[in-house]
Design a protein around this motif. Sequence first.
Motif, PDB file in Angstrom:
ATOM      1  N   GLU A 122      29.982 -92.641 -82.281  1.00 34.35           N
ATOM      2  CA  GLU A 122      30.614 -91.537 -81.635  1.00 34.35           C
ATOM      3  C   GLU A 122      30.514 -91.873 -79.947  1.00 34.35           C
ATOM      4  O   GLU A 122      31.467 -91.602 -79.272  1.00 34.35           O
ATOM      5  CB  GLU A 122      30.015 -90.389 -82.046  1.00 34.35           C
ATOM      6  N   VAL A 145      32.876 -92.009 -76.920  1.00 33.80           N
ATOM      7  CA  VAL A 145      33.133 -91.269 -75.784  1.00 33.80           C
ATOM      8  C   VAL A 145      32.986 -92.292 -74.360  1.00 33.80           C
ATOM      9  O   VAL A 145      33.597 -91.686 -73.626  1.00 33.80           O
ATOM     10  CB  VAL A 145      31.724 -90.460 -75.743  1.00 33.80           C
ATOM     11  N   LYS A 184      36.939 -87.550 -86.153  1.00 33.95           N
ATOM     12  CA  LYS A 184      36.421 -86.701 -84.983  1.00 33.95           C
ATOM     13  C   LYS A 184      37.401 -86.578 -84.175  1.00 33.95           C
ATOM     14  O   LYS A 184      38.439 -87.522 -83.827  1.00 33.95           O
ATOM     15  CB  LYS A 184      35.136 -87.445 -84.629  1.00 33.95           C
ATOM     16  N   TYR A 222      38.011 -85.855 -80.219  1.00 34.14           N
ATOM     17  CA  TYR A 222      37.410 -85.941 -78.909  1.00 34.14           C
ATOM     18  C   TYR A 222      38.248 -85.311 -77.986  1.00 34.14           C
ATOM     19  O   TYR A 222      39.498 -85.776 -77.571  1.00 34.14           O
ATOM     20  CB  TYR A 222      37.190 -87.490 -78.607  1.00 34.14           C
ATOM     21  N   ALA A 270      38.668 -84.742 -74.128  1.00 31.70           N
ATOM     22  CA  ALA A 270      37.979 -85.170 -72.719  1.00 31.70           C
ATOM     23  C   ALA A 270      38.839 -84.426 -71.732  1.00 31.70           C
ATOM     24  O   ALA A 270      40.133 -84.452 -71.557  1.00 31.70           O
ATOM     25  CB  ALA A 270      38.317 -86.592 -72.486  1.00 31.70           C
ATOM     26  N   VAL A 305      33.463 -84.900 -72.178  1.00 30.28           N
ATOM     27  CA  VAL A 305      34.091 -85.328 -73.673  1.00 30.28           C
ATOM     28  C   VAL A 305      33.132 -84.227 -74.527  1.00 30.28           C
ATOM     29  O   VAL A 305      32.042 -84.659 -74.412  1.00 30.28           O
ATOM     30  CB  VAL A 305      33.802 -86.692 -73.955  1.00 30.28           C
ATOM     31  N   ARG A 306      33.936 -83.523 -75.411  1.00 28.98           N
ATOM     32  CA  ARG A 306      33.356 -82.733 -76.426  1.00 28.98           C
ATOM     33  C   ARG A 306      33.994 -83.334 -77.562  1.00 28.98           C
ATOM     34  O   ARG A 306      35.024 -83.702 -77.950  1.00 28.98           O
ATOM     35  CB  ARG A 306      33.705 -81.201 -76.304  1.00 28.98           C
ATOM     36  N   VAL A 307      32.973 -83.329 -78.529  1.00 33.14           N
ATOM     37  CA  VAL A 307      33.467 -83.879 -80.105  1.00 33.14           C
ATOM     38  C   VAL A 307      33.333 -82.873 -81.195  1.00 33.14           C
ATOM     39  O   VAL A 307      32.553 -82.151 -81.329  1.00 33.14           O
ATOM     40  CB  VAL A 307      32.417 -85.101 -80.421  1.00 33.14           C
TER      41      VAL A 307
END
Lengths: 472, 472
Positions: free
Chosen positions: A196, A200, A238, A240, A242, A374-376
């Motif tokens: 991960e 990112v 996942k 992502y 951004a 960036v959030r996952v």
Amino acid sequence: MLNRVRWAVAHLVSSGGAPPPRPKSPDLPDAPSPQTAAPPEEPRSPPATAGSGSAAPAKTVEARASFSRPTFLQLSPGGLRRADDHAGRAVQSPPDTGRRLPWSTGYAEVINAGKSRHNEDQACCEVVYVEGRRSVSGAPREPSQGQGLCFYYWGLFDGHAGGGAAEMAARLLHRHIREQLKDLSCWSSQKEVTHESLVVGAIENAFQFMDEQMARERRGHQVEGGCCALVVVYLLGKVYVANAGDSRAIIVRNGEIIPMSREFTPETERQRLQLLGFLKPELLGGEFTHLEFPRRIQPKELGQKMLYRDQNMTGWAYKKIELEDLRFPLVCGEGKKARVMATIGVTRGLGDHNLKVCSSTLPIKPFLSCFPEVRVYDLTQYEHCPDDVLVLGTDGLWDVTSDCEVAATVDRVLSAYEPNDPSRYTALAQALVLGARGIPRDRGWRLPNNKLGSGDDISVFVIPLGGPGSYS
Amino acid sequence: MLNRVRWAVAHLVSSGGAPPPRPKSPDLPDAPSPQTAAPPEEPRSPPATAGSGSAAPAKTVEARASFSRPTFLQLSPGGLRRADDHAGRAVQSPPDTGRRLPWSTGYAEVINAGKSRHNEDQACCEVVYVEGRRSVSGAPREPSQGQGLCFYYWGLFDGHAGGGAAEMAARLLHRHIREQLKDLSCWSSQKEVTHESLVVGAIENAFQFMDEQMARERRGHQVEGGCCALVVVYLLGKVYVANAGDSRAIIVRNGEIIPMSREFTPETERQRLQLLGFLKPELLGGEFTHLEFPRRIQPKELGQKMLYRDQNMTGWAYKKIELEDLRFPLVCGEGKKARVMATIGVTRGLGDHNLKVCSSTLPIKPFLSCFPEVRVYDLTQYEHCPDDVLVLGTDGLWDVTSDCEVAATVDRVLSAYEPNDPSRYTALAQALVLGARGIPRDRGWRLPNNKLGSGDDISVFVIPLGGPGSYS
């Protein structure tokens, strides 16, 4: 980006807004065109791959000479004219006929009410195939290392001071991400480095390379202005998200709101900006002070005590006014009127390499960051239903619509459609754009509560998280 | 601060650990002594005002020549020796007889298991009266502007590389806060400046002035080492929790945990540290690189690709190794072993003005911030019961105790006492310290699960939020 760059309108009108011819990027010489970016034989890819805003069919070349809209809208010359009409402000969506966007993604947009000549938002939705790179050590890749991988990609780009940067980002940013992700094939588990965190890092570096490419090409090909960038990558289970700028993404899941981004503005980034001004005072050019005051200091107040705050403070304290406190503050104003160097109201994004302080040669770019947060979100950790969606919008949406209002519209619109009707997500995107635009009344665009609607460009993606899209 | 500064033990042992005579601060010439800090006639002040660690009664002067403990412990020379005994590690609390701490606050502490000669934690609990300053414009204060105000104060200071900084902070930081709060009387409502933000600013600046005072006095009076500072101010219905370092504060309210601080370490502050190294490379002295790698680079890897991250990245990406990447990384290690410049494991606090990189003259202080993060909790927004508490602990507590375990101990201990028994909060503090220290077994201090207890100094305040304390 309404009111976000002072001279945007004047500049655009005087330049005629005509974008220059767009050369193939020297950075990405072997990049396939958007049309071929999806693996032709990839079994899991959806039947349709929507092109980005760049690859216009030949018949629209004339219209494209003045502006462009995302290719997936499939606009005819007449449709393009309607999309460019500030008076009518017709909401645009991909046609019901023809191929749908991946995952049955919904999309809608509308042009501004006259603040700039053309719609400076751009959008891109792609399925991108990543060929594995040869291994780091230079040895040829083992056959067991697989045939590469595929990611889904959505991007919203909100331009300011011209449409060039947003258009270039819509055309190329996903290719930079693809380039960065090629290194993933070299990855073997190392201390504290997860798969991960590599994705990112790939997205973060892709933003930087995109920005550097704009810097290199700005002279020869006149990349105008800058843009906020809000990008979603789906890879191996996942999502992502951004964000660099003041667009916003939220997930609405079973009625619950999950923020997937935050906005980067002179207010939210005050301490970062002030720290830079403090450590590198030459960037302030003797014209600005890195300190913030509640109001502009008058020369007659020299020697008196005044409230201030610096890069280390969240609260306010008193100091004695000195001569250099009379300079203009690096960060000033509140809310949508907050500005860096009295000029720009957003502190992250791509481009803006030529941006200068008004009536000055002082560059503003050093204070702007091209790096996204960036959030996952792990799609596999929750069983999503067809009403769970990820909503992306430019600030035109969010300036007049709260997260809760969006969630209410999600519920209202989706419940009016069958869960397996793929057109429901476009209907939802249209409802969100219409709700933010309002209707013409009393010499303005007004919402049902009679408040002013957004006069800005408005663009919305609605990405279903558990819908009929056959992603895995 | 176990293992937090490499040579702390060696340094202390060689210097004998004797603190120098403590002169009155030149910054605070008119500061009343701790004993007189509370307004003598103030009706709302509690009957007792506990002194800080500095004002030792004459009879303990001999013992104080080697070390000191908070005065409110009222230790006899024999008690002081027991508190200093690494073998017994007796838990210390204020005596049941005599005056209680304000709000019936509970307190307990224990010395480390041998990592430093003395307990380098310090504590302070005070009621502080703030006299209003003359108004900003210089005009005399109107009688209507009131008689000043009063705040409650608790401080935990976790020293490293010597006890001097923690002792000085325990003695003086609340006075700096009082000085800053004097300006509050000048306050009149201004745009975007709230009363709360002025208190926050006052606390932030007080930390800075405290640190500057340590810098000035470090040569003449040998302020040894540095310290983390965790401070609570209660003023006009609000609780302000200011943290600079790796101590921690949580509220346990009706069983729910509300974090009131976060820790500042090389890991949590990596990007701030790397940004500083990037913008001011001279601070790295040619010995360090601001980049982080998953492991130390070998010279033979020059030219190869390696994972890295810089000040802008949260993910990892690849770069080609260059010569300067072979330098030691500014930030390295994980968890409790993370270090700045291979030396110190905490990135905010007071003091450390003399701290240098091992076997080098390179100063580390530029990378350390003296500014706290301040969180505000409005006591009036919730009806608190006697079991609701604010728990402050140095890292000796939190290294071996989770937030949930603390909440469970809060429930277990307080339910064993009558709600109006003021000794219950000291009993709780003792239980927390005992639970983190463990009992001697198998040649070590062990917890009931047979894991190692904390060998560090451990200090805990338990502040009741709705208990029998008669605050308003």
